[in-house]
Scaffold this motif. Structure first.
Motif, mmCIF file in Angstrom:
data_model
loop_
_atom_site.group_PDB
_atom_site.id
_atom_site.type_symbol
_atom_site.label_atom_id
_atom_site.label_comp_id
_atom_site.label_asym_id
_atom_site.label_seq_id
_atom_site.Cartn_x
_atom_site.Cartn_y
_atom_site.Cartn_z
ATOM 1 N N GLY A 115 -34.236 29.735 42.767
ATOM 2 C CA GLY A 115 -34.678 29.494 44.130
ATOM 3 C C GLY A 115 -35.168 30.731 44.853
ATOM 4 N N LEU A 116 -35.881 31.610 44.164
ATOM 5 C CA LEU A 116 -36.433 32.823 44.782
ATOM 6 C C LEU A 116 -37.813 32.476 45.337
ATOM 7 N N ASP A 117 -37.838 32.044 46.570
ATOM 8 C CA ASP A 117 -39.070 31.513 47.152
ATOM 9 C C ASP A 117 -40.133 32.582 47.359
ATOM 10 N N GLU A 118 -39.723 33.804 47.715
ATOM 11 C CA GLU A 118 -40.718 34.838 47.996
ATOM 12 C C GLU A 118 -41.420 35.313 46.729
ATOM 13 N N ALA A 119 -40.744 35.284 45.611
ATOM 14 C CA ALA A 119 -41.335 35.784 44.367
ATOM 15 C C ALA A 119 -42.247 34.763 43.700
ATOM 16 N N GLN A 120 -42.064 33.481 43.960
ATOM 17 C CA GLN A 120 -42.833 32.463 43.249
ATOM 18 C C GLN A 120 -44.330 32.539 43.528
ATOM 19 N N PRO A 121 -44.794 32.638 44.789
ATOM 20 C CA PRO A 121 -46.247 32.728 45.003
ATOM 21 C C PRO A 121 -46.864 33.954 44.343
ATOM 22 N N LEU A 122 -46.185 35.092 44.418
ATOM 23 C CA LEU A 122 -46.731 36.298 43.801
ATOM 24 C C LEU A 122 -46.789 36.165 42.290
ATOM 25 N N LEU A 123 -45.769 35.576 41.679
ATOM 26 C CA LEU A 123 -45.775 35.413 40.229
ATOM 27 C C LEU A 123 -46.885 34.466 39.784
ATOM 28 N N LYS A 124 -47.170 33.433 40.565
ATOM 29 C CA LYS A 124 -48.293 32.551 40.225
ATOM 30 C C LYS A 124 -49.612 33.316 40.276
ATOM 31 N N THR A 125 -49.755 34.153 41.276
ATOM 32 C CA THR A 125 -50.964 34.966 41.370
ATOM 33 C C THR A 125 -51.068 35.921 40.190
ATOM 34 N N LEU A 126 -49.946 36.500 39.777
ATOM 35 C CA LEU A 126 -49.961 37.438 38.661
ATOM 36 C C LEU A 126 -50.306 36.732 37.348
ATOM 37 N N VAL A 127 -49.835 35.504 37.157
ATOM 38 C CA VAL A 127 -50.187 34.761 35.955
ATOM 39 C C VAL A 127 -51.682 34.484 35.926
ATOM 40 N N CYS A 128 -52.236 34.072 37.063
ATOM 41 C CA CYS A 128 -53.689 33.843 37.130
ATOM 42 C C CYS A 128 -54.454 35.136 36.869
ATOM 43 N N GLU A 129 -53.943 36.233 37.407
ATOM 44 C CA GLU A 129 -54.616 37.515 37.226
ATOM 45 C C GLU A 129 -54.515 37.988 35.783
ATOM 46 N N ALA B 224 -69.582 16.721 53.924
ATOM 47 C CA ALA B 224 -69.987 17.903 54.694
ATOM 48 C C ALA B 224 -68.804 18.664 55.226
ATOM 49 N N ALA B 225 -67.630 18.036 55.211
ATOM 50 C CA ALA B 225 -66.455 18.731 55.748
ATOM 51 C C ALA B 225 -66.010 19.880 54.868
ATOM 52 N N VAL B 226 -66.580 20.010 53.677
ATOM 53 C CA VAL B 226 -66.154 21.102 52.800
ATOM 54 C C VAL B 226 -66.507 22.445 53.393
ATOM 55 N N PHE B 227 -67.519 22.514 54.280
ATOM 56 C CA PHE B 227 -67.911 23.780 54.873
ATOM 57 C C PHE B 227 -66.941 24.221 55.935
ATOM 58 N N THR B 228 -66.178 23.284 56.453
ATOM 59 C CA THR B 228 -65.205 23.647 57.484
ATOM 60 C C THR B 228 -63.812 23.825 56.919
ATOM 61 N N GLN B 229 -63.694 23.670 55.599
ATOM 62 C CA GLN B 229 -62.366 23.811 54.998
ATOM 63 C C GLN B 229 -61.939 25.265 55.027
ATOM 64 N N SER B 230 -60.685 25.516 55.336
ATOM 65 C CA SER B 230 -60.159 26.882 55.372
ATOM 66 C C SER B 230 -59.576 27.221 54.023
ATOM 67 N N TYR B 231 -59.957 28.381 53.502
ATOM 68 C CA TYR B 231 -59.481 28.812 52.201
ATOM 69 C C TYR B 231 -58.439 29.878 52.392
ATOM 70 N N PRO B 232 -57.397 29.877 51.571
ATOM 71 C CA PRO B 232 -56.340 30.879 51.721
ATOM 72 C C PRO B 232 -56.827 32.233 51.247
ATOM 73 N N THR B 233 -56.211 33.268 51.772
ATOM 74 C CA THR B 233 -56.505 34.629 51.336
ATOM 75 C C THR B 233 -55.657 35.031 50.165
ATOM 76 N N HIS B 234 -54.790 34.153 49.691
ATOM 77 C CA HIS B 234 -53.918 34.474 48.557
ATOM 78 C C HIS B 234 -54.048 33.368 47.538
ATOM 79 N N CYS B 235 -54.112 33.756 46.286
ATOM 80 C CA CYS B 235 -54.354 32.780 45.226
ATOM 81 C C CYS B 235 -53.273 31.727 45.190
ATOM 82 N N ALA B 236 -52.020 32.142 45.347
ATOM 83 C CA ALA B 236 -50.911 31.210 45.190
ATOM 84 C C ALA B 236 -50.720 30.303 46.387
ATOM 85 N N ALA B 237 -51.408 30.580 47.491
ATOM 86 C CA ALA B 237 -51.205 29.766 48.693
ATOM 87 C C ALA B 237 -51.748 28.368 48.523
#
Length: 615
Positions: free
Chosen positions: A414-428, A601-614
């Motif tokens: 249950g280490l919530d803070e490490a999970q998003p970063l680890l997902k980004t690292l796997v993708c990287e 057309a709503a795809v142009f207004t979609q907000s994209y995250p600045t982090h891969c794991a988000a």
């Protein structure tokens, strides 16, 4: 007790085990013929010697006075030092572990129990790495060389239980006392070292079980020279290079060494002379300065391991705002040591366009080293355009199989803070986007390769089979070399580009996630990177990177809006401003084309995250 009220800790004199602070009370005798304001003016600040109780005015004289005591061998204080009352302690809870800290725990220069809440992510990553190693072989001996409050070692022992034998070390007596109190606070028994047990200062019943932590008071280099460990973590205040030789001297084969470097000013090229002094590395400020720092640290680790006839495999390299974390696996033998040493190379960096390439292997001097750069800035720009950086680590920064197992451990505990970063690292590590991310590797879900050894992980359990012993067999090493040659092309590309750094003047860039798709459609490997939220790791050359960015950028809006699509003329080059006639509205045409293809057309207004794991 009279002096305890007015101590100024910022103007003290350090002495082994003590700190003498300035005093402003009327302790010094005053001449009898002075009265009134003259008396107050003669009562200046002064110091009290803790050895002979002498009163000295000037700070330099006090330092000389203390040095004379030290030269005579007089180092024992005649006064009893009183620890801070327990009522002033503050209990901090992290990952189901309670630790006592002082009110000034966040200032390392003024407290023995330094505790930084911002390093929680760092502690979680190290815990996941240890949990993966604990699943390979049990029990393992692990060392927290710089305990401070003991929070890291306590988390290891509390969650991993019988899988680990934890040793917490610190050279400061007050820190060791606080570590013992924190062990009792978490209902852990303390096993003292042999010298303390001989003095009769044992705590607990002395039996080794899952709830026992060994606490030592030694220099970190000494404890690593005296004993062998499977897992060593170094987290000193500043650089870790002074402890690398001791760490690799006795670490066991296939063990793990992790180190956290907090000397950010030197690693991030703000104090380049300090980086040259500590790491023997020449660096400058670049757009990829964080990855440059990680590779500089790994190069120093590689050289220290090679001096002990050991090679390394980098499992994890993370560079964030406050620290640089490197986790490596140790491979014993001269052959792995030679293979690792060959990966320490110099980097050629163009200062005009920031293109970069590792120098070719070999000892022959080239007539024109600029030919190795993909760019032609040297031919079109006057003077010298490139600089030689390094030596740096040129190999991979991540091990995909190890990162996936770390992610499974993070989910399990249950280490919530490490999970998003680890997902980004796997993708990287795989150089892929999050859309293609999966928890299990394709093909064989229950088998992963590390260090040339296949490790079986059925149903996310910790069962594994490794090659035990001091050295691997020649067949395993030969097979590992063949696999490394075959998988060399599959390594993630070195370094990354910042999309804002190479933006085009007068043009609107596409969304970052869409730009990743454009690069992937062009036939290049691409992924996000944790080093930079707007960074793109790709094997595309910088010229192709800019070409794709130019192709899918749209003009900005200037003045009145015109209708209809506008195609930029071919004369407009990358980096030049678009003419006013071409800067008109084109979004309506893009929306119309998307409507025809069935895309909302709503795809142009979609907000994209600045982090891969988000996502």
């Amino acid at each position: 007790h009279r002096h305890a009220v007015h101590l100024l800790f910022w103007d003290g004199i350090c002495f082994p085990g003590y700190r003498m602070c300035i005093c402003h009370l009327s302790c010094r005798p005053v001449k009898p013929n002075l009265v009134g304001d003259q008396t107050l003016s003669k009562m200046g600040a002064h110091y009290h010697c803790i050895i002979c109780s002498a009163t000295i005015v000037r700070r330099t004289d006090m330092i000389g006075h203390i040095n004379r005591h030290v030269n005579k061998g007089e180092t024992e204080s005649r006064f009893i030092t009183v620890r801070a009352p327990k009522s002033s302690y503050k209990v901090v809870k992290e990952s189901a572990t309670d630790v006592q800290v002082l009110p000034n725990h966040s200032t390392p220069q003024k407290t023995d129990s330094y505790f930084n809440p911002k390093m929680k992510l760092n502690r979680q990553l190290i815990f996941c790495a240890l949990a993966v190693l604990a699943g390979e072989r049990k029990p393992i001996e692990c060392l927290d060389a710089f305990g401070a409050t003991g929070i890291m070692g306590l988390q290891w022992a509390k969650h991993l239980r019988s899988s680990v034998k934890v040793t917490i070390n610190d050279c400061n007596e007050n820190s060791v006392t606080m570590i013992k109190e924190n062990c009792h606070l978490n209902k852990m028994k303390v096993k003292l070292n042999i010298r303390e047990e001989d003095n009769g200062a044992t705590v607990g019943n002395g039996e080794e079980n899952s709830d026992t932590i060994e606490v030592t008071k030694m220099d970190a280099n000494v404890v690593m020279h005296l004993r062998s460990f499977d897992f060593i973590h170094l987290d000193p205040f500043g650089t870790s290079v002074n402890y690398l030789d001791s760490a690799f001297r006795n670490v066991r084969n296939l063990g793990i060494v992790s180190l956290t470097s907090t000397d950010i000013s030197s690693l991030y090229a703000k104090a380049q002379h300090v980086a040259l002094r500590h790491y023997g590395c020449n660096i400058v400020r670049t757009e990829y300065y964080k990855e440059l720092a990680a590779r500089a640290v790994i190069a120093a680790v590689t050289r220290a391991a090679a001096r002990c006839n050991k090679g390394i495999e980098v499992l994890l390299a993370v560079a964030l705002e406050h620290f640089v974390l490197v986790v490596v696996r140790v491979l014993r033998g001269p052959t792995p040591a030679d293979d690792s040493a060959k990966k320490v190379r110099y980097l050629i960096h163009c200062q005009w366009c920031e293109e970069r390439v590792f120098q070719k292997e070999g000892n022959m001097v080239e007539e024109n080293p600029y030919q190795q750069l993909p760019c032609d800035c040297h031919g079109s720009m006057p003077g010298k355009t490139a600089v030689l950086l390094g030596p740096l680590w040129s190999g991979a920064l991540f091990n995909t199989g190890f990162l996936r197992r770390m992610l499974l451990e993070a989910v399990q505990y249950g280490l919530d803070e490490a999970q998003p970063l680890l997902k980004t690292l796997v993708c990287e590590a795989e150089c892929t986007t999050l859309k293609h991310f999966s928890t299990h590797s394709p093909g064989d879900e229950n088998k992963q390769e590390e260090c040339g050894v296949y490790i079986r992980t059925p149903n996310t359990s910790a069962e594994s089979y490794l090659v035990h012993g001091k050295r691997k067999s020649e067949e395993v090493l030969r097979g590992a070399a063949k696999r490394q040659r075959g998988e060399h092309s599959a390594e993630h590309p070195p370094f990354y580009y910042n999309i804002h750094r190479h933006s085009i003047k007068g043009m609107n860039m596409p969304k970052l996630n869409k730009f990743l798709n454009y690069l992937s459609e062009a036939g290049y490997r691409v992924s996000r990177t944790h080093f930079d939220p707007m960074g793109v790791r790709t094997n595309a050359p910088l010229a192709q990177f800019k070409t794709v960015l130019m192709k899918y950028s749209t003009p900005t809006y200037v003045g009145a809006q015109a209708e209809g699509p506008v195609h930029l003329p071919a004369e407009i080059q990358v980096g030049e401003e678009a003419p006013a006639a071409a800067v008109i509205k084109v979004e309506e045409a893009d929306l119309a084309e998307d409507d025809k293809s069935g895309v909302a057309a709503a795809v142009f207004t979609q907000s994209y995250p600045t982090h891969c794991a988000a996502e």
